[in-house]
Design an enzyme around this catalytic site. Structure first.
Site, PDB file in Angstrom:
ATOM      1  N   ASP A   1       0.840  -1.197   0.000  1.00  0.00           N
ATOM      2  CA  ASP A   1       0.000   0.000   0.000  1.00  0.00           C
ATOM      3  C   ASP A   1       0.879   1.253   0.000  1.00  0.00           C
ATOM      4  O   ASP A   1       1.619   1.487   0.952  1.00  0.00           O
ATOM      5  CB  ASP A   1      -0.895  -0.045   1.254  1.00  0.00           C
ATOM      6  CG  ASP A   1      -1.703   1.234   1.418  1.00  0.00           C
ATOM      7  OD1 ASP A   1      -1.900   1.949   0.411  1.00  0.00           O
ATOM      8  OD2 ASP A   1      -2.139   1.504   2.558  1.00  0.00           O
TER       9      ASP A   1
ATOM     10  N   ASN B   1      -0.358   4.472  -0.298  1.00  0.00           N
ATOM     11  CA  ASN B   1      -1.003   5.732   0.111  1.00  0.00           C
ATOM     12  C   ASN B   1      -1.783   5.631   1.426  1.00  0.00           C
ATOM     13  O   ASN B   1      -2.687   6.429   1.682  1.00  0.00           O
ATOM     14  CB  ASN B   1      -1.916   6.256  -1.005  1.00  0.00           C
ATOM     15  CG  ASN B   1      -3.079   5.314  -1.260  1.00  0.00           C
ATOM     16  OD1 ASN B   1      -3.133   4.223  -0.681  1.00  0.00           O
ATOM     17  ND2 ASN B   1      -4.016   5.717  -2.100  1.00  0.00           N
TER      18      ASN B   1
ATOM     19  N   ASP C   1      -4.149   3.885   2.634  1.00  0.00           N
ATOM     20  CA  ASP C   1      -5.586   3.629   2.802  1.00  0.00           C
ATOM     21  C   ASP C   1      -5.856   2.177   3.198  1.00  0.00           C
ATOM     22  O   ASP C   1      -6.999   1.738   3.270  1.00  0.00           O
ATOM     23  CB  ASP C   1      -6.370   4.002   1.533  1.00  0.00           C
ATOM     24  CG  ASP C   1      -6.007   3.135   0.342  1.00  0.00           C
ATOM     25  OD1 ASP C   1      -5.079   2.299   0.455  1.00  0.00           O
ATOM     26  OD2 ASP C   1      -6.654   3.271  -0.714  1.00  0.00           O
TER      27      ASP C   1
ATOM     28  N   ASP D   1      -1.824  -1.147  -3.914  1.00  0.00           N
ATOM     29  CA  ASP D   1      -2.166  -0.370  -5.110  1.00  0.00           C
ATOM     30  C   ASP D   1      -1.050  -0.433  -6.146  1.00  0.00           C
ATOM     31  O   ASP D   1       0.014  -1.019  -5.909  1.00  0.00           O
ATOM     32  CB  ASP D   1      -2.483   1.080  -4.708  1.00  0.00           C
ATOM     33  CG  ASP D   1      -1.445   1.636  -3.751  1.00  0.00           C
ATOM     34  OD1 ASP D   1      -0.250   1.429  -4.018  1.00  0.00           O
ATOM     35  OD2 ASP D   1      -1.821   2.230  -2.704  1.00  0.00           O
TER      36      ASP D   1
ATOM     37  N   ASP E   1      -5.075 -10.045 -15.979  1.00  0.00           N
ATOM     38  CA  ASP E   1      -6.148 -11.008 -15.769  1.00  0.00           C
ATOM     39  C   ASP E   1      -7.309 -10.657 -16.695  1.00  0.00           C
ATOM     40  O   ASP E   1      -7.646  -9.484 -16.842  1.00  0.00           O
ATOM     41  CB  ASP E   1      -6.615 -10.938 -14.301  1.00  0.00           C
ATOM     42  CG  ASP E   1      -6.900 -12.308 -13.717  1.00  0.00           C
ATOM     43  OD1 ASP E   1      -7.715 -13.037 -14.300  1.00  0.00           O
ATOM     44  OD2 ASP E   1      -6.320 -12.642 -12.663  1.00  0.00           O
TER      45      ASP E   1
ATOM     46  N   ASP F   1      -9.537 -16.058 -16.683  1.00  0.00           N
ATOM     47  CA  ASP F   1     -10.355 -16.557 -15.580  1.00  0.00           C
ATOM     48  C   ASP F   1     -11.400 -17.571 -16.063  1.00  0.00           C
ATOM     49  O   ASP F   1     -12.138 -17.295 -17.021  1.00  0.00           O
ATOM     50  CB  ASP F   1     -11.061 -15.344 -14.949  1.00  0.00           C
ATOM     51  CG  ASP F   1     -11.673 -15.642 -13.605  1.00  0.00           C
ATOM     52  OD1 ASP F   1     -10.917 -15.939 -12.666  1.00  0.00           O
ATOM     53  OD2 ASP F   1     -12.916 -15.566 -13.492  1.00  0.00           O
TER      54      ASP F   1
ATOM     55  N   GLU G   1      -7.271 -20.390 -17.026  1.00  0.00           N
ATOM     56  CA  GLU G   1      -7.639 -21.039 -15.764  1.00  0.00           C
ATOM     57  C   GLU G   1      -8.754 -22.019 -16.110  1.00  0.00           C
ATOM     58  O   GLU G   1      -9.840 -21.599 -16.510  1.00  0.00           O
ATOM     59  CB  GLU G   1      -8.121 -20.022 -14.726  1.00  0.00           C
ATOM     60  CG  GLU G   1      -8.281 -20.665 -13.361  1.00  0.00           C
ATOM     61  CD  GLU G   1      -9.382 -20.071 -12.502  1.00  0.00           C
ATOM     62  OE1 GLU G   1      -9.379 -20.305 -11.300  1.00  0.00           O
ATOM     63  OE2 GLU G   1     -10.274 -19.381 -13.033  1.00  0.00           O
TER      64      GLU G   1
ATOM     65  N   HIS H   1      -4.164 -17.098  -5.276  1.00  0.00           N
ATOM     66  CA  HIS H   1      -5.052 -16.322  -4.407  1.00  0.00           C
ATOM     67  C   HIS H   1      -6.343 -17.056  -4.059  1.00  0.00           C
ATOM     68  O   HIS H   1      -7.148 -16.531  -3.297  1.00  0.00           O
ATOM     69  CB  HIS H   1      -5.378 -14.994  -5.092  1.00  0.00           C
ATOM     70  CG  HIS H   1      -6.156 -15.199  -6.364  1.00  0.00           C
ATOM     71  ND1 HIS H   1      -5.612 -15.821  -7.468  1.00  0.00           N
ATOM     72  CD2 HIS H   1      -7.432 -14.913  -6.677  1.00  0.00           C
ATOM     73  CE1 HIS H   1      -6.532 -15.893  -8.409  1.00  0.00           C
ATOM     74  NE2 HIS H   1      -7.650 -15.351  -7.966  1.00  0.00           N
ATOM     75  N   ASP H   2      -6.554 -18.241  -4.638  1.00  0.00           N
ATOM     76  CA  ASP H   2      -7.769 -19.016  -4.335  1.00  0.00           C
ATOM     77  C   ASP H   2      -7.485 -20.228  -3.461  1.00  0.00           C
ATOM     78  O   ASP H   2      -8.388 -21.033  -3.193  1.00  0.00           O
ATOM     79  CB  ASP H   2      -8.397 -19.541  -5.638  1.00  0.00           C
ATOM     80  CG  ASP H   2      -8.934 -18.427  -6.511  1.00  0.00           C
ATOM     81  OD1 ASP H   2      -9.345 -17.392  -5.963  1.00  0.00           O
ATOM     82  OD2 ASP H   2      -8.946 -18.600  -7.744  1.00  0.00           O
TER      83      ASP H   2
HETATM   84  C1  NOJ Z   1     -11.340 -17.693 -10.419  1.00  0.00           C
HETATM   85  C2  NOJ Z   1     -10.613 -16.606  -9.692  1.00  0.00           C
HETATM   86  O1  NOJ Z   1      -9.271 -16.969  -9.548  1.00  0.00           O
HETATM   87  C3  NOJ Z   1     -11.334 -16.407  -8.387  1.00  0.00           C
HETATM   88  O2  NOJ Z   1     -10.618 -15.599  -7.498  1.00  0.00           O
HETATM   89  C4  NOJ Z   1     -12.685 -15.839  -8.698  1.00  0.00           C
HETATM   90  O3  NOJ Z   1     -13.432 -15.764  -7.516  1.00  0.00           O
HETATM   91  C5  NOJ Z   1     -13.447 -16.719  -9.697  1.00  0.00           C
HETATM   92  N1  NOJ Z   1     -12.632 -17.205 -10.766  1.00  0.00           N
HETATM   93  C6  NOJ Z   1     -14.575 -15.933 -10.307  1.00  0.00           C
HETATM   94  O4  NOJ Z   1     -14.073 -14.928 -11.150  1.00  0.00           O
END
Ligand code: NOJ
Length: 561
Positions: free
Chosen positions: A21, A23, A25, A29, A98, A199, A256, A330-331
């Site tokens: 971050d 700034n 908040d 960013d 993405d 995605d 993905e 991140h999932d």
């Molecule tokens: C896969 C993404 O990696 C995930 O973070 C997202 O929630 C779903 N697709 C829906 O876009």
């Protein structure tokens, strides 16, 4: 095997909200990333995959896009983004954006129009249906819990959303939708980006008539994947996308693609004329979760399974398509917590996992924070979690299914996507040096022991080990292009394989356990001398490798001459 830059590169994934971050908040960013480019250069990566930075109401942290050609206010401006791209290119780092085109946000102006009236010109941009017997049009379950349909009062119909109800699915059957998307992709490519991570790209085509999913439990809604994963027109849509856009650029594209088999992957990313350069497969990630899992399930995984899955992917794709190598994003929970040991052997096992993804054939993807061995977090209350999927599923489990809240929270601890979304731990100062404000999600309390400043200062750190692996990959084509052969197939603790490119051969030995198994080199492998490339413990480089007593999570790579 044909040579290509996107096979040789190492990708670093940034989840901007949690990166840095600039700034105060509390939200990471674009200028925060800009400030850390020198750090990434030092690590040695060649490509950044940037999770969505487009305008979004953030129901799903940017995967719900309300304007594809604007930057999210919290992340900065288009001018910031342009500066970031220019600086990256100056440093020789490429940018993969993405691409989220299975759905938009319900706040996208297309959807705002679409929901107004049945004869609105944007109506067919989305998938609308009247109810059936006073209920949803079919029994599909949303990935984030509940029905995949939402009733909308103005026109008294339902719209489809495979993810949250603020993520309506686009109607790819409509040529106007496709045209708009291609134009938008071209707009970004013209700005000089180097690729797209796409995605849930294999969910674009839905089976006509949207049939019910098989009923597999007493639940009201069920997984309808067979009617939208790799659907009937998927290849046609992607071929068109390639023709109209992708084929005109020298870019990295990675789809993905949940639930794909090696056959599907070869069809999508065929070496000769694939529509994509590579895909993310999920078989190895699904070893520790039920398919379409809900809160309430975790599953132990075994090394034999992992070997079977990875070996099949290595062998089936050899000379036909290209693999992507990852153990977290991140999932997913943190890789060291999921596949390694985030306690006593955190450092050793994080290095072992790094060796694993860098030494297999395929492009390695490093998820932010993995290079310092960041771990899962266990917040005390569900209120501390931010992820829409986690919150929905917890609520569904506790309120609708009567699961004990403590049990549900335990599963959240093991599985929540927020495990990977706590802020990057830059130093041991307040808020782990991520922000001088209040972070949008709490930092992992272990930042005093696990942080980048300490890693940089320690020559034996996970960071320096990653740096060395990336360097080795750059210097040794066998690591990129060599063919893969599994050895000790049925060993339950040791994963070992060779990589061979013409005369050059490497031996990779990975002890995936806390024990000290003895590695015995099979007689079939002969050599005159060895050269140690890397090891996560102190070793005598001249040690005979025919028989090695491995230490917990020991990883070693040797050249056989
Ligand atoms: C896969 C993404 O990696 C995930 O973070 C997202 O929630 C779903 N697709 C829906 O876009």
């Amino acid at each position: 095997m044909k040579r290509a830059w996107w096979k040789e590169c190492v990708v670093y994934q940034i989840y901007p909200r949690s990166f840095y971050d600039s700034n105060s908040d509390g939200i990471g960013d674009l200028r925060g990333i800009l400030q850390k480019l020198d750090y990434l250069k030092e690590l040695g990566i060649d490509v950044i995959w940037l999770c969505p930075v487009y305008r979004s109401p953030n129901d799903d942290n940017g995967y719900d896009i309300s304007d594809y050609q604007a930057i999210m206010d919290e992340f900065g401006t288009l001018a910031d983004w342009e500066e970031l791209l220019a600086e990256m290119h100056k440093l020789g780092i490429r940018l993969v954006m993405d691409l989220v085109v299975n759905h938009t946000s319900d706040e996208h102006h297309w959807f705002q129009e679409s929901r107004k009236a049945k004869d609105n010109p944007y109506r067919d941009f989305y998938i609308w249906h009247p109810g059936k017997d006073g209920r949803e049009p079919n029994n599909w379950r949303s990935f984030f819990g509940g029905s995949a349909w939402q009733y909308d009062e103005p026109t008294r119909e339902y719209y489809l959303h495979l993810f949250s109800k603020k993520q309506p699915d686009l109607n790819w059957e409509n040529p106007r939708v496709r045209r708009e998307i291609y134009q938008m992709m071209d707009w970004w490519l013209q700005k000089g980006i180097d690729g797209f991570r796409m995605d849930v790209i294999n969910m674009l085509s839905k089976v006509p008539g949207l049939p019910d999913a098989p009923v597999v439990s007493a639940d009201r809604y069920h997984f309808g994947g067979q009617h939208f994963v790799n659907g009937p027109r998927l290849m046609e849509f992607l071929t068109e996308m390639k023709q109209k856009v992708l084929s005109r650029y020298d870019i990295l594209t990675v789809g993905e693609t949940p639930f794909v088999t090696t056959r599907d992957a070869i069809e999508l990313a065929d070496e000769e004329n694939g529509v994509l350069k590579m895909v993310f497969q999920f078989e190895h990630m699904d070893l520790s979760a039920e398919i379409g899992a809900e809160v309430g399930t975790t599953k132990p995984w075994s090394l034999l399974h992992l070997k079977e899955v990875m070996t099949r992917w290595q062998q089936d794709l050899e000379n036909r398509a290209w693999n992507s190598m990852y153990l977290g994003n991140h999932d997913q929970p943190r890789s060291v917590s999921q596949f390694g040991d985030d306690g006593q052997y955190r450092v050793e096992s994080a290095k072992l996992l790094a060796t694993f993804i860098h030494m297999l054939q395929g492009t390695p993807y490093i998820y932010q924070g993995d290079e310092i061995g960041m771990t899962n977090v266990a917040f005390e209350s569900i209120e501390d979690y931010r992820d829409v999927a986690t919150r929905n599923m917890y609520r569904e489990a506790v309120e609708e299914k009567g699961v004990d809240p403590n049990l549900a929270l335990q599963v959240v601890h093991a599985k929540s996507r927020d495990n990977a979304r706590t802020p990057v731990q830059w130093d041991s100062g307040e808020q782990a040096g991520f922000t001088t404000g209040t972070p949008w999600i709490k930092v992992n309390p272990n930042y005093k022991e696990i942080n980048l400043a300490d890693s940089l200062a320690d020559p034996d750190s996970i960071f320096h080990y990653y740096q060395k692996l990336i360097q080795l990959r750059r210097e040794n084509p066998v690591i990129v292009y060599g063919s893969y052969d599994l050895i000790l197939e049925s060993h339950e603790e040791i994963y070992a394989f060779t990589r061979t490119l013409e005369e050059d051969r490497l031996l990779v030995i990975l002890n995936f356990s806390r024990n000290s198994p003895v590695f015995h080199l099979p007689d079939s492998i002969s050599f005159v001398s060895t050269e140690l490339l890397i090891n996560n413990y102190e070793v005598n480089p001249d040690k005979d490798i025919h028989e090695i007593t491995l230490r917990p999570y020991e990883a070693g790579v040797y050249r056989l001459k």
